[in-house]
Design a protein around this motif. Structure first.
Motif, PDB file in Angstrom:
ATOM      1  N   SER A   7     -34.912 -66.582 -19.750  1.00 27.25           N
ATOM      2  CA  SER A   7     -35.530 -66.541 -18.430  1.00 27.25           C
ATOM      3  C   SER A   7     -34.652 -67.217 -17.383  1.00 27.25           C
ATOM      4  CB  SER A   7     -36.905 -67.214 -18.475  1.00 27.25           C
ATOM      5  OG  SER A   7     -37.731 -66.591 -19.432  1.00 27.25           O
ATOM      6  N   TYR A   8     -34.190 -68.417 -17.679  1.00 28.60           N
ATOM      7  CA  TYR A   8     -33.479 -69.191 -16.665  1.00 28.60           C
ATOM      8  C   TYR A   8     -32.002 -68.855 -16.595  1.00 28.60           C
ATOM      9  CZ  TYR A   8     -37.489 -71.830 -15.263  1.00 28.60           C
ATOM     10  OH  TYR A   8     -38.703 -72.173 -14.727  1.00 28.60           O
ATOM     11  N   GLU A   9     -31.468 -68.197 -17.627  1.00 26.16           N
ATOM     12  CA  GLU A   9     -30.083 -67.753 -17.532  1.00 26.16           C
ATOM     13  C   GLU A   9     -29.954 -66.606 -16.537  1.00 26.16           C
ATOM     14  OE1 GLU A   9     -27.976 -66.601 -21.217  1.00 26.16           O
ATOM     15  OE2 GLU A   9     -27.138 -68.609 -21.034  1.00 26.16           O
ATOM     16  N   ILE A  10     -30.995 -65.785 -16.416  1.00 23.54           N
ATOM     17  CA  ILE A  10     -30.970 -64.705 -15.430  1.00 23.54           C
ATOM     18  C   ILE A  10     -30.931 -65.288 -14.018  1.00 23.54           C
ATOM     19  CG2 ILE A  10     -32.273 -62.758 -14.494  1.00 23.54           C
ATOM     20  CD1 ILE A  10     -33.376 -62.296 -17.288  1.00 23.54           C
ATOM     21  N   ALA A  11     -31.805 -66.246 -13.752  1.00 32.98           N
ATOM     22  CA  ALA A  11     -31.816 -66.870 -12.426  1.00 32.98           C
ATOM     23  C   ALA A  11     -30.497 -67.595 -12.153  1.00 32.98           C
ATOM     24  CB  ALA A  11     -32.994 -67.837 -12.317  1.00 32.98           C
ATOM     25  N   MET A  12     -29.946 -68.238 -13.168  1.00 30.97           N
ATOM     26  CA  MET A  12     -28.676 -68.952 -12.982  1.00 30.97           C
ATOM     27  C   MET A  12     -27.547 -67.975 -12.665  1.00 30.97           C
ATOM     28  SD  MET A  12     -26.638 -71.433 -15.649  1.00 30.97           S
ATOM     29  CE  MET A  12     -27.758 -72.813 -15.456  1.00 30.97           C
ATOM     30  N   ALA A  13     -27.489 -66.864 -13.402  1.00 33.38           N
ATOM     31  CA  ALA A  13     -26.431 -65.881 -13.150  1.00 33.38           C
ATOM     32  C   ALA A  13     -26.565 -65.281 -11.755  1.00 33.38           C
ATOM     33  CB  ALA A  13     -26.477 -64.793 -14.213  1.00 33.38           C
ATOM     34  N   LEU A  14     -27.803 -65.034 -11.308  1.00 36.49           N
ATOM     35  CA  LEU A  14     -27.998 -64.488  -9.966  1.00 36.49           C
ATOM     36  C   LEU A  14     -27.579 -65.478  -8.891  1.00 36.49           C
ATOM     37  CD1 LEU A  14     -31.435 -62.659 -10.397  1.00 36.49           C
ATOM     38  CD2 LEU A  14     -29.180 -61.618 -10.139  1.00 36.49           C
ATOM     39  N   SER A  15     -27.738 -66.771  -9.147  1.00 35.22           N
ATOM     40  CA  SER A  15     -27.284 -67.764  -8.160  1.00 35.22           C
ATOM     41  C   SER A  15     -25.769 -67.779  -8.041  1.00 35.22           C
ATOM     42  CB  SER A  15     -27.803 -69.156  -8.541  1.00 35.22           C
ATOM     43  OG  SER A  15     -27.167 -69.641  -9.708  1.00 35.22           O
ATOM     44  N   PHE A  16     -25.065 -67.331  -9.094  1.00 40.12           N
ATOM     45  CA  PHE A  16     -23.608 -67.265  -9.027  1.00 40.12           C
ATOM     46  C   PHE A  16     -23.117 -66.090  -8.196  1.00 40.12           C
ATOM     47  CE2 PHE A  16     -23.337 -69.347 -13.497  1.00 40.12           C
ATOM     48  CZ  PHE A  16     -23.656 -70.568 -12.933  1.00 40.12           C
ATOM     49  N   VAL A  17     -23.917 -65.034  -8.107  1.00 42.17           N
ATOM     50  CA  VAL A  17     -23.454 -63.809  -7.453  1.00 42.17           C
ATOM     51  C   VAL A  17     -23.094 -64.079  -5.997  1.00 42.17           C
ATOM     52  CG1 VAL A  17     -24.126 -61.476  -6.754  1.00 42.17           C
ATOM     53  CG2 VAL A  17     -24.738 -62.332  -9.023  1.00 42.17           C
ATOM     54  N   LEU A  22     -27.146 -72.497   0.490  1.00 43.67           N
ATOM     55  CA  LEU A  22     -28.119 -73.489   0.016  1.00 43.67           C
ATOM     56  C   LEU A  22     -29.187 -72.893  -0.889  1.00 43.67           C
ATOM     57  CD1 LEU A  22     -29.097 -76.403   0.062  1.00 43.67           C
ATOM     58  CD2 LEU A  22     -30.384 -75.887   2.140  1.00 43.67           C
ATOM     59  N   PRO A  23     -29.777 -71.723  -0.601  1.00 44.05           N
ATOM     60  CA  PRO A  23     -30.761 -71.161  -1.548  1.00 44.05           C
ATOM     61  C   PRO A  23     -30.183 -70.933  -2.938  1.00 44.05           C
ATOM     62  CG  PRO A  23     -30.965 -70.092   0.574  1.00 44.05           C
ATOM     63  CD  PRO A  23     -29.749 -70.943   0.650  1.00 44.05           C
ATOM     64  N   SER A  24     -28.946 -70.460  -3.029  1.00 43.09           N
ATOM     65  CA  SER A  24     -28.306 -70.292  -4.341  1.00 43.09           C
ATOM     66  C   SER A  24     -28.175 -71.637  -5.050  1.00 43.09           C
ATOM     67  CB  SER A  24     -26.929 -69.652  -4.195  1.00 43.09           C
ATOM     68  OG  SER A  24     -27.028 -68.340  -3.706  1.00 43.09           O
ATOM     69  N   PHE A  25     -27.827 -72.672  -4.293  1.00 42.30           N
ATOM     70  CA  PHE A  25     -27.697 -73.997  -4.884  1.00 42.30           C
ATOM     71  C   PHE A  25     -29.032 -74.499  -5.416  1.00 42.30           C
ATOM     72  CE2 PHE A  25     -28.058 -78.630  -4.167  1.00 42.30           C
ATOM     73  CZ  PHE A  25     -27.158 -79.062  -5.112  1.00 42.30           C
ATOM     74  N   THR A  70     -18.285 -77.649  -9.028  1.00 43.27           N
ATOM     75  CA  THR A  70     -17.232 -76.668  -8.792  1.00 43.27           C
ATOM     76  C   THR A  70     -17.683 -75.563  -7.848  1.00 43.27           C
ATOM     77  OG1 THR A  70     -16.299 -77.117 -10.981  1.00 43.27           O
ATOM     78  CG2 THR A  70     -15.671 -75.044  -9.924  1.00 43.27           C
ATOM     79  N   LEU A  71     -18.908 -75.082  -8.033  1.00 41.53           N
ATOM     80  CA  LEU A  71     -19.370 -73.918  -7.283  1.00 41.53           C
ATOM     81  C   LEU A  71     -19.902 -74.263  -5.893  1.00 41.53           C
ATOM     82  CD1 LEU A  71     -21.227 -71.854 -10.039  1.00 41.53           C
ATOM     83  CD2 LEU A  71     -18.882 -71.624  -9.252  1.00 41.53           C
ATOM     84  N   PHE A  72     -20.482 -75.444  -5.729  1.00 42.98           N
ATOM     85  CA  PHE A  72     -21.205 -75.723  -4.492  1.00 42.98           C
ATOM     86  C   PHE A  72     -20.743 -76.974  -3.747  1.00 42.98           C
ATOM     87  CE2 PHE A  72     -24.175 -73.320  -7.169  1.00 42.98           C
ATOM     88  CZ  PHE A  72     -24.476 -72.264  -6.329  1.00 42.98           C
TER      89      PHE A  72
END
Length: 410
Positions: free
Chosen positions: A167-177, A205-208, A266-268
Motif C-alpha cells: 500500500s505505502y510503496e505505491i504512494a512512495m513511488a508516486l511521490s518520487f514521480v 511540498l505535497p510530494s514531500f 537527497t530528494l527534497f
C-alpha cells in the motif's frame, strides 16, 4: 543544467571502492548504535524520566551493552519451525537495508590520497528505482519470518507487513514521480545537482508530505508499527526470535530508518548542499564539509521518527489502510498532474510558472493544515464526555444483562 554522469562511477581503484564500502557500512552501524541510545534518551525526557544512565558515563555505552547481551544469549530454535527459512529470514531483512545505501550521495568529489572520488559508492541512471526495488525485498524477510515461525501471531504480523508495504510503496513511488519530472533524471547525484539553487521541498511540498508519511509506514514505525503491534500480536513477526536473530531484525529496522531519511534528504532537502545562510560562505559545499550537512539532515528525520513514537498512538488497521489508499495515492496522482503541467509550461518559456508552482504548494499546505485542524475539532466534538449512556435497544448489539444485586434479606 549539466548533471553528473553515472557512468563515471566504478572506475576508482579497488582499494578505494573497498574503503568507501567499509565507510558506508561503519557509518550505518554507528548511526544505528547512536540512534538506539538517543531514541531511549529522547523518549525518557518526553515521558519525564531519565532514560539509560547506568552503563558508561551518562549511559553512553548502553547500546553497546545491549548488543553484547544479545550476542551472548542462547539462540533458541522453537520446535515446529521451518528451520532454514526461519534462519534465513533475518538475513533477508538486513542485507537489502545495507544495499540500498550504495547509491546515496554523501558529498561531492573529494581527494583521497591523491585520487579524486565522489563521496558516493556508485550511481545509476535509475538509482531511485534501484532503492525502491531493493527495499521492497526486505519485506520478504518479515513475511518469511512470520510464516516459518509456525505460530499464529507471527503469521498475522507477516501478512500485515506485506499488505502495508504494498500500500505505502505505491504512494512512495508516486511521490518520487514529481521529483523525476522536475529534476529530469532518476540519478541520485543528478537530483542533488538539480537542487543547487532551490530545494525541492519548497517546490514539491505535497510530494514531500506524502513521502514523509509513506516512509514511516514503510519502516513499520509507530504509529504504523502494525506488523509488530505488541498489544495485539504479542511481538509480531519476530515473536519466536531471540539472540542475534532478533538483533538482526532490529538492525534492519534502524538501517531502513537511516536509508529512508537519507533518501528524503537527497530528494527534497538538497542532499549534501549546505542550508542557507551557511551556503553563502565560500567552501561550504566543497571538501568534507558537505558530509556534515548531510548527516545533520539525516538526523533531523531520525528525530522525527522518535518524536512520532513518543507522541502518537498506534492506528487501527482500517484507518491505516484507508490513509494510504484513499488519501495519499489520490493526492499524489493529482499533484503529479499539476507538476507535469507546470513543467511543460516552463519548458515552453513560461518561467513564471515556477512561482505559480510555489504558490500552489503553499496553498496546498495551508489547505492540508486546515483540513487536519477541522478533522481534529470534529473528532473532539464527537468524543463523549462522562460515562457512556446505556442503550435499551438490545437488538442493535448483543449486550449481556447487568448482574442483579441480591438483597440482604434474601
Amino acid at each position: 543544467m549539466t548533471y553528473p554522469d553515472p557512468t563515471l562511477f566504478g572506475h576508482d581503484p579497488w582499494w578505494l571502492i573497498l574503503a568507501k564500502s567499509l565507510g558506508v557500512f561503519v557509518f550505518l552501524l554507528l548511526t544505528v548504535l547512536a540512534a538506539i541510545l538517543i531514541e531511549r534518551k529522547i523518549l525518557g525526557r518526553m515521558q519525564l524520566r531519565l532514560g539509560p544512565n547506568r552503563v558508561g558515563p551518562r549511559g553512553l555505552l548502553q547500546s553497546l551493552a545491549d548488543g553484547i547481551k544479545l550476542a551472548l544469549k542462547e539462540g533458541l530454535v522453537p520446535a515446529g519451525v521451518d528451520k532454514w527459512i526461519y534462519l534465513a529470514a533475518p538475513v533477508i531483512s538486513v542485507i537489502p537495508a545495507f544495499m540500498a545505501f550504495a547509491v546515496i550521495p554523501l558529498g561531492p568529489e573529494v581527494s583521497v590520497f591523491g585520487h579524486r572520488t565522489a563521496l558516493q559508492l556508485t550511481d545509476l541512471p535509475v538509482a531511485v528505482l534501484y532503492i525502491l526495488a531493493v527495499t521492497s525485498i526486505g519485506v520478504y524477510g518479515i513475511v518469511l519470518a512470520g510464516w516459518a515461525s509456525g505460530s499464529v501471531y507471527p503469521l498475522l504480523g507477516g501478512l500485515r507487513s506485506s499488505a502495508q508495504v504494498i500500500s505505502y510503496e505505491i504512494a512512495m513511488a508516486l511521490s518520487f514521480v514529481a521529483v523525476f519530472i522536475y529534476a529530469g533524471t532518476m540519478s541520485t547525484s543528478g537530483i542533488v545537482a538539480a537542487q543547487n539553487d532551490v530545494w525541492f521541498i519548497f517546490l514539491l511540498l505535497p510530494s514531500f508530505l506524502v513521502y514523509l508519511t509513506s516512509m514511516v509506514g514503510e519502516t513499520n514505525r509507530a504509529p504504523f508499527d502494525l506488523p509488530e503491534a505488541e498489544g495485539e500480536l504479542v511481538g509480531g513477526f519476530h515473536t519466536e526470535y531471540s539472540s542475534l536473530k532478533f538483533a538482526m531484525f532490529m538492525l534492519a529496522e534502524y538501517v531502513n530508518m537511516t536509508t529512508v531519511s537519507a533518501l528524503a534528504t537527497t530528494l527534497f532537502l538538497g542532499g549534501w548542499h549546505a542550508p542557507w545562510p551557511i551556503s553563502i560562505a565560500d567552501g561550504a559545499n566543497s571538501g568534507w564539509w558537505p558530509l556534515l550537512w548531510f548527516t545533520a539532515k539525516v538526523w533531523l528525520f531520525l528525530f522525527f521518527f522518535m518524536w512520532l513514537r513518543a507522541t502518537l498512538p498506534r492506528m487501527r488497521y482500517d484507518q491505516f489502510m484507508g490513509l494510504g489508499w484513499k488519501l495519499l495515492i489520490p493526492v499524489s496522482l493529482a499533484w503529479i498532474a499539476i507538476v507535469a503541467t507546470t513543467r511543460a509550461m516552463q519548458n515552453q518559456g513560461y518561467q513564471g510558472w515556477v512561482t505559480a508552482l510555489i504558490g500552489v504548494t503553499g496553498v496546498a499546505a495551508i489547505l492540508a493544515s486546515l483540513l487536519a485542524w477541522r478533522a481534529l475539532r470534529a473528532r473532539r466534538r464527537r468524543t463523549p464526555h462522562g460515562p457512556p449512556a446505556q442503550s435499551s435497544d438490545h437488538g442493535a448489539f448483543p449486550v449481556p444483562p447487568l448482574p442483579v444485586k441480591e438483597s440482604a434479606d434474601a
